[in-house]
Design an enzyme around this catalytic site. Structure first.
Site, short mmCIF file in Angstrom:
data_model
loop_
_atom_site.label_atom_id
_atom_site.label_comp_id
_atom_site.label_asym_id
_atom_site.label_seq_id
_atom_site.Cartn_x
_atom_site.Cartn_y
_atom_site.Cartn_z
N TRP A 24 0.82 -1.20 0.00
CA TRP A 24 0.00 0.00 0.00
C TRP A 24 0.86 1.25 0.00
O TRP A 24 0.57 2.21 -0.72
CB TRP A 24 -0.95 -0.02 1.18
CG TRP A 24 -2.02 1.03 1.21
CD1 TRP A 24 -2.50 1.65 2.32
CD2 TRP A 24 -2.78 1.56 0.11
NE1 TRP A 24 -3.50 2.54 1.99
CE2 TRP A 24 -3.70 2.50 0.63
CE3 TRP A 24 -2.78 1.33 -1.27
CZ2 TRP A 24 -4.59 3.21 -0.16
CZ3 TRP A 24 -3.67 2.04 -2.07
CH2 TRP A 24 -4.56 2.97 -1.51
N ARG A 45 13.30 -1.10 7.88
CA ARG A 45 14.23 -2.21 7.66
C ARG A 45 15.38 -1.84 6.73
O ARG A 45 16.39 -2.51 6.70
CB ARG A 45 13.46 -3.40 7.08
CG ARG A 45 12.43 -3.96 8.05
CD ARG A 45 11.55 -4.99 7.40
NE ARG A 45 10.51 -5.44 8.30
CZ ARG A 45 9.46 -6.14 7.92
NH1 ARG A 45 9.31 -6.46 6.66
NH2 ARG A 45 8.56 -6.52 8.81
N LYS A 92 -5.36 0.38 8.40
CA LYS A 92 -6.67 -0.13 8.78
C LYS A 92 -6.50 -1.14 9.91
O LYS A 92 -6.05 -2.26 9.68
CB LYS A 92 -7.37 -0.78 7.58
CG LYS A 92 -7.64 0.19 6.43
CD LYS A 92 -8.21 -0.51 5.22
CE LYS A 92 -8.48 0.49 4.09
NZ LYS A 92 -9.02 -0.17 2.87
N GLY A 120 -10.75 3.28 1.70
CA GLY A 120 -11.70 2.97 0.65
C GLY A 120 -11.44 1.60 0.06
O GLY A 120 -10.56 0.87 0.51
N SER A 124 -4.46 -2.81 -3.68
CA SER A 124 -3.27 -2.14 -4.23
C SER A 124 -2.81 -2.74 -5.55
O SER A 124 -2.34 -2.02 -6.43
CB SER A 124 -2.13 -2.18 -3.20
OG SER A 124 -1.84 -3.50 -2.80
N LYS A 175 -14.53 -3.83 8.39
CA LYS A 175 -14.89 -4.72 7.28
C LYS A 175 -13.89 -5.87 7.12
O LYS A 175 -14.23 -6.90 6.53
CB LYS A 175 -15.01 -3.92 5.98
CG LYS A 175 -13.77 -3.15 5.55
CD LYS A 175 -12.76 -3.99 4.79
CE LYS A 175 -11.47 -3.22 4.64
NZ LYS A 175 -10.42 -4.01 3.95
N ASP A 228 -15.67 -0.59 0.55
CA ASP A 228 -14.51 -1.39 0.94
C ASP A 228 -14.93 -2.81 1.30
O ASP A 228 -14.22 -3.78 1.00
CB ASP A 228 -13.82 -0.71 2.13
CG ASP A 228 -12.36 -1.10 2.27
OD1 ASP A 228 -11.90 -1.95 1.50
OD2 ASP A 228 -11.69 -0.55 3.16
N ARG A 239 -6.37 -10.17 1.48
CA ARG A 239 -5.73 -11.08 2.44
C ARG A 239 -6.72 -11.60 3.47
O ARG A 239 -6.66 -12.77 3.86
CB ARG A 239 -4.56 -10.36 3.12
CG ARG A 239 -3.39 -10.07 2.20
CD ARG A 239 -2.23 -9.46 2.95
NE ARG A 239 -2.48 -8.09 3.32
CZ ARG A 239 -2.10 -7.03 2.63
NH1 ARG A 239 -1.47 -7.21 1.47
NH2 ARG A 239 -2.34 -5.80 3.05
N GLU A 265 -5.08 -7.81 8.53
CA GLU A 265 -5.38 -7.06 9.75
C GLU A 265 -6.61 -7.57 10.49
O GLU A 265 -6.72 -7.44 11.71
CB GLU A 265 -5.56 -5.57 9.43
CG GLU A 265 -4.30 -4.85 8.99
CD GLU A 265 -3.32 -4.59 10.13
OE1 GLU A 265 -3.62 -5.00 11.28
OE2 GLU A 265 -2.27 -3.98 9.88
#
Length: 315
Positions: A24, A45, A92, A120, A124, A175, A228, A239, A265
């Site tokens: 993202w 990193r 999110k 939204g 990606s 969501k 979304d 995911r 998430e």
């Protein structure tokens, strides 16, 4: 904020700093560069100098995972940011320690900065392919929302503004849990009727939580809520959907997460929502079953049975 003091046209080239170089963050960098802005991306990193990345930034976009929000906020606090820089959260999730949204965490440390939520139906991979998409930028500061709107909007990425940042942020967060449930439904091959019921009742659940926490119910019917939700529940690119689908197929959660690039998430949001719901007396039956499933305390079939056998009520 006094907009006239900024002296910055929304269409002028901006200096944009992006924190997070994942899928993202990289996509947002591409969008900003496509609009002619000077873009610098920071990734912990890679050992980049954070102070150098932030220097002179007019827009600072945080696109790290929820787990990375607090460490990044602290790192930015130590370095400092330009006093008029707009802080944009594109994360999110919910903080498991204090049950806060990402923007609430940023706001507690930088109370004087204008805060904007970007959320939204934004898979990606599709945006990087040049496929059209839309999203929402929400803020209590109308000027800040417009600045970000114009900075990132293009012929392929359309941004709308909103004055309900909490609703926009919660829509994108809640969501993810419902998407896991829909993935389970599809993994069990329960059909379109069951999927439609889960999406619809899931949206009602999102509205109950959001309204109780102070968001506007109508916000959840927009891009950051329903939009979304639909994108996440109907794409193998999601995911969270893939986590649910794998669980519905009988795969162990550890195996599913190991095969997914990035962070799902919803896995970490579910227990936080359950805790919030318990504190506020909110009914979240779908989220509750997802949480139990993720904890290994139920099976997909048993979870479905409990949802279908709940006490009958009005819609």
């Amino acid at each position: 904020m006094n907009t006239s003091a900024e002296g910055q046209s929304p269409t002028s080239p901006q200096s944009v700093a992006i924190l997070g170089a994942g899928a993202w963050g990289s996509t947002l960098a591409m969008l900003a560069q496509g609009q002619g802005h000077r873009v610098r991306v920071w990734n912990r990193r890679k050992g980049l100098d954070l102070a150098e990345v932030l220097q002179g930034s007019q827009i600072l976009i945080s696109a790290v995972s929820m787990a990375g929000v607090r460490p990044v906020v602290e790192a930015v606090r130590q370095v400092g940011i330009p006093p008029q820089a707009i802080l944009v959260s594109a994360t999110k999730g919910l903080d498991p320690l204090q049950l806060l949204t990402p923007t609430q965490i940023w706001g507690a440390t930088f109370p004087e900065q204008p805060l904007v939520v970007l959320s939204g139906p934004n898979l990606s991979a599709e945006i990087r392919q040049g496929l059209p998409a839309a999203a929402v930028v929400a803020s209590r500061d109308p000027w800040a929302a417009v600045q970000v709107q114009y900075a990132l909007s293009s012929e392929r990425f359309r941004l709308y503004t909103s004055s309900d940042p909490l609703g926009v942020e919660l829509g994108g967060t809640l969501k993810n849990v419902i998407a896991i449930a829909v993935g389970v439904c599809d993994g069990l091959q329960l059909g379109a009727n069951a999927r439609a019921a889960l999406v619809t009742r899931g949206l009602a659940e999102m509205i109950r939580v959001g309204s109780k926490l102070g968001a506007r119910a109508e916000t959840f019917n927009g891009l950051s809520g329903l939009g979304d939700l639909l994108a996440t529940c109907h794409s193998r690119l999601s995911r969270n959907y893939r986590v649910g689908y794998g669980l519905g197929q009988g795969q162990p959660l550890s195996q599913i997460l190991a095969e997914i690039e990035g962070t799902a998430e919803g896995v970490y949001t579910a227990p936080v929502v359950v805790e919030i719901a318990a504190q506020h007396g909110i009914q979240v039956p779908i989220t509750q079953e997802v949480h139990l499933l993720l904890q290994g305390q139920t099976t997909p079939t048993a979870a479905l049975t409990r949802l279908m056998e709940r006490q009958l009520t009005s819609e």
